[in-house]
Design a protein around this motif. Sequence first.
Motif, PDB file in Angstrom:
ATOM      1  N   ASP A  62     -37.336   2.146  39.576  1.00  0.00           N
ATOM      2  CA  ASP A  62     -37.759   0.749  39.424  1.00  0.00           C
ATOM      3  C   ASP A  62     -39.204   0.670  38.943  1.00  0.00           C
ATOM      4  N   ALA A  63     -40.056   1.573  39.430  1.00  0.00           N
ATOM      5  CA  ALA A  63     -41.460   1.579  39.014  1.00  0.00           C
ATOM      6  C   ALA A  63     -41.577   1.935  37.538  1.00  0.00           C
ATOM      7  N   LEU A  64     -40.736   2.874  37.086  1.00  0.00           N
ATOM      8  CA  LEU A  64     -40.754   3.235  35.664  1.00  0.00           C
ATOM      9  C   LEU A  64     -40.346   2.047  34.802  1.00  0.00           C
ATOM     10  N   LEU A  65     -39.290   1.342  35.212  1.00  0.00           N
ATOM     11  CA  LEU A  65     -38.822   0.195  34.435  1.00  0.00           C
ATOM     12  C   LEU A  65     -39.833  -0.943  34.468  1.00  0.00           C
ATOM     13  N   GLU A  66     -40.589  -1.055  35.547  1.00  0.00           N
ATOM     14  CA  GLU A  66     -41.668  -2.043  35.610  1.00  0.00           C
ATOM     15  C   GLU A  66     -42.728  -1.733  34.561  1.00  0.00           C
ATOM     16  N   GLN A  67     -43.072  -0.438  34.436  1.00  0.00           N
ATOM     17  CA  GLN A  67     -44.032  -0.035  33.404  1.00  0.00           C
ATOM     18  C   GLN A  67     -43.471  -0.322  32.012  1.00  0.00           C
ATOM     19  N   ALA A  68     -42.184  -0.094  31.832  1.00  0.00           N
ATOM     20  CA  ALA A  68     -41.554  -0.324  30.530  1.00  0.00           C
ATOM     21  C   ALA A  68     -41.633  -1.795  30.129  1.00  0.00           C
ATOM     22  N   ARG A  69     -41.568  -2.677  31.141  1.00  0.00           N
ATOM     23  CA  ARG A  69     -41.628  -4.116  30.848  1.00  0.00           C
ATOM     24  C   ARG A  69     -43.042  -4.591  30.546  1.00  0.00           C
ATOM     25  N   THR A  70     -44.043  -3.931  31.109  1.00  0.00           N
ATOM     26  CA  THR A  70     -45.416  -4.441  31.023  1.00  0.00           C
ATOM     27  C   THR A  70     -46.275  -3.741  29.978  1.00  0.00           C
ATOM     28  N   ILE A  71     -45.915  -2.526  29.572  1.00  0.00           N
ATOM     29  CA  ILE A  71     -46.729  -1.779  28.610  1.00  0.00           C
ATOM     30  C   ILE A  71     -46.175  -1.977  27.199  1.00  0.00           C
ATOM     31  N   GLU A  72     -47.010  -2.469  26.309  1.00  0.00           N
ATOM     32  CA  GLU A  72     -46.580  -2.707  24.938  1.00  0.00           C
ATOM     33  C   GLU A  72     -46.278  -1.380  24.237  1.00  0.00           C
ATOM     34  N   GLY A  73     -45.171  -1.343  23.524  1.00  0.00           N
ATOM     35  CA  GLY A  73     -44.799  -0.143  22.795  1.00  0.00           C
ATOM     36  C   GLY A  73     -44.152   0.933  23.640  1.00  0.00           C
ATOM     37  N   PHE A  74     -43.816   0.606  24.895  1.00  0.00           N
ATOM     38  CA  PHE A  74     -43.158   1.581  25.769  1.00  0.00           C
ATOM     39  C   PHE A  74     -41.785   1.912  25.196  1.00  0.00           C
ATOM     40  N   PRO A  75     -41.409   3.185  25.134  1.00  0.00           N
ATOM     41  CA  PRO A  75     -40.118   3.545  24.529  1.00  0.00           C
ATOM     42  C   PRO A  75     -38.940   3.032  25.349  1.00  0.00           C
ATOM     43  N   PRO A  76     -37.786   2.835  24.705  1.00  0.00           N
ATOM     44  CA  PRO A  76     -36.585   2.411  25.441  1.00  0.00           C
ATOM     45  C   PRO A  76     -36.213   3.433  26.514  1.00  0.00           C
ATOM     46  N   VAL A  77     -35.718   2.932  27.646  1.00  0.00           N
ATOM     47  CA  VAL A  77     -35.339   3.787  28.764  1.00  0.00           C
ATOM     48  C   VAL A  77     -33.830   3.693  28.966  1.00  0.00           C
ATOM     49  N   VAL A  78     -33.166   4.835  28.953  1.00  0.00           N
ATOM     50  CA  VAL A  78     -31.734   4.905  29.229  1.00  0.00           C
ATOM     51  C   VAL A  78     -31.556   5.572  30.592  1.00  0.00           C
ATOM     52  N   ILE A  79     -30.845   4.910  31.480  1.00  0.00           N
ATOM     53  CA  ILE A  79     -30.539   5.472  32.792  1.00  0.00           C
ATOM     54  C   ILE A  79     -29.211   6.214  32.694  1.00  0.00           C
ATOM     55  N   PHE A  80     -29.160   7.435  33.217  1.00  0.00           N
ATOM     56  CA  PHE A  80     -27.889   8.169  33.217  1.00  0.00           C
ATOM     57  C   PHE A  80     -27.657   8.782  34.592  1.00  0.00           C
ATOM     58  N   ALA A  81     -26.395   8.827  34.985  1.00  0.00           N
ATOM     59  CA  ALA A  81     -26.066   9.294  36.328  1.00  0.00           C
ATOM     60  C   ALA A  81     -24.690   9.937  36.329  1.00  0.00           C
ATOM     61  N   ALA A  82     -24.445  10.755  37.355  1.00  0.00           N
ATOM     62  CA  ALA A  82     -23.141  11.412  37.485  1.00  0.00           C
ATOM     63  C   ALA A  82     -22.050  10.405  37.819  1.00  0.00           C
ATOM     64  N   THR A  83     -22.389   9.425  38.622  1.00  0.00           N
ATOM     65  CA  THR A  83     -21.450   8.358  38.980  1.00  0.00           C
ATOM     66  C   THR A  83     -22.183   7.031  38.911  1.00  0.00           C
ATOM     67  N   GLY A  84     -21.435   5.955  38.883  1.00  0.00           N
ATOM     68  CA  GLY A  84     -22.074   4.642  38.833  1.00  0.00           C
ATOM     69  C   GLY A  84     -21.059   3.528  38.901  1.00  0.00           C
ATOM     70  N   SER A  85     -21.534   2.363  39.193  1.00  0.00           N
ATOM     71  CA  SER A  85     -20.676   1.178  39.275  1.00  0.00           C
ATOM     72  C   SER A  85     -21.206   0.107  38.331  1.00  0.00           C
ATOM     73  N   ALA A  86     -20.390  -0.895  38.099  1.00  0.00           N
ATOM     74  CA  ALA A  86     -20.818  -2.004  37.249  1.00  0.00           C
ATOM     75  C   ALA A  86     -22.031  -2.707  37.857  1.00  0.00           C
ATOM     76  N   GLU A  87     -22.083  -2.789  39.196  1.00  0.00           N
ATOM     77  CA  GLU A  87     -23.212  -3.441  39.855  1.00  0.00           C
ATOM     78  C   GLU A  87     -24.512  -2.675  39.626  1.00  0.00           C
ATOM     79  N   GLU A  88     -24.436  -1.342  39.725  1.00  0.00           N
ATOM     80  CA  GLU A  88     -25.637  -0.530  39.474  1.00  0.00           C
ATOM     81  C   GLU A  88     -26.102  -0.691  38.029  1.00  0.00           C
ATOM     82  N   ALA A  89     -25.152  -0.611  37.094  1.00  0.00           N
ATOM     83  CA  ALA A  89     -25.505  -0.729  35.683  1.00  0.00           C
ATOM     84  C   ALA A  89     -26.154  -2.076  35.400  1.00  0.00           C
ATOM     85  N   THR A  90     -25.585  -3.133  35.961  1.00  0.00           N
ATOM     86  CA  THR A  90     -26.137  -4.475  35.756  1.00  0.00           C
ATOM     87  C   THR A  90     -27.553  -4.572  36.300  1.00  0.00           C
TER      88      THR A  90
END
Length: 477
Positions: A62-90
């Motif tokens: 969450d802290a990384l994604l906060e930085q991604a939202r506030t820092i101009e030019g921050f590269p796109p962030v893709v989250i990847f996991a072994a398992t996941g649900s629609a709620e987590e992805a959302t």
Amino acid sequence: MSGKTVLFIAEPQSVTAIFPTLKAAGFQAGLADNLTGALGFIKKSRPCLVFCRPSLPGFDVDALLEQARTIEGFPPVVIFAATGSAEEATRYLELGARDFWLEPLAWEKIRILLPEDSPEPEPEPEPAPTVAAPAMPAASGGPNGKFRIIGRHDAVLRVLALARQVARSKATVLISGESGTGKEMFARYLHYNSDRADKPFVAINCAALPEHLLESELFGHEKGAFTGAINRKLGKFELASGGTILLDEITEMDLGLQAKLLRVLQESEFDRVGGVETVNVDVRVLATTNRDIEGTVAEGKFRQDLFYRLNVIPLKLPALKDRGDDVILLAEYFTAKFGATYGLGKLAFTDEAKAWLMSYDWPGNVRELQNLMERAVLLAGQGPIQPKHFLMGDEQWSPDDLAAVDADQQAAAGAPPPSTPAEALSVMPIHEMEKRLILQSLQETTGNRTRAAELLGISVRTLRNKLNEYKKQGLDV
């Protein structure tokens, strides 16, 4: 190297397998295991893309994604996991993540997000003899050199002849066969021998995502279409425009989504999720299945009209056990490949090893053979490959082999070696060893059955059947 670097925030063992492919495509890979290190790397190297695994111990996504939202030019962030649900992805999408993927990381998905001038990685050299497609011109999005299918057996040559004949058409192709027979390889063969070879080849596994996420992956969505849709997202059909899309494990698609896919095949158009404008596309559709699709149609689990639309050109791939001497041909190819990878050179097979390879029934097909040859190369070292290097049963190892290993362990522990080689042998039934390997693979992949099946060299269906057997035995799996 600004713009030509990809940062991975994850455990090394979960991502390093993709590094050679990135390097071959002209990209450097960075690795970080904490937020400070990740931010420092981003500031210094300015990567074009960041992949983050939320299960990394002690890491605050969450802290990384906060930085991604506030820092101009921050590269796109893709989250990847072994398992996941629609709620987590959302939730991750709401926090600003570019996307949420299930493992394993696949080059075909990664390259779509990379800068458009990134080349396809050079194919590794393949030893003759092979049945090869004509050389394709070097172009962005396509391989440089030849794309090859290895095989001499008549059953393979017949499928190749048909594939070559229809490759330049736009006809849909349904590729069927057991898991591990090379269905995706044949799909790529069709693409790279078509007029679309210099256009995108996009693959998506229909079994890997729930219906809601799969629809968005295929057709995209508009901003505000659902919770977490903070931006418009192009789907795989749009990303494959002008090229080819592969729908892997098509029989796992929900019936409702099948109806929408049928519209795309018939009309070459669709609507994004939450959209009001029709999107027109020019995409060739290939599909694969390891199931009896006609039986699935009869059971009412797959639309008959969609089956007819997909089955314009049927390609039925033979099982490895039915390909005769191709087993040895492929085994020699894989050992040459892994021998080069691990710096061991070319390894020969003993006559006993070849006889074993020809007698085995290969339930996991070519994928199982590939995994087994990597194991054999590592265990054989510089010497010839023998049946014991396949590790298919304790009986493959001689008492001297086992005594030597046990003596090393005893010496390391400061204990005296056993008085006889027999004392070093711990025998268990093969089915018990199989069970232990399956349970260990699930533990190492945190329950990801698709990844566990890949590690074991078997199909997801085989793994599921084994787990059902263990449940009947009272195991909690």
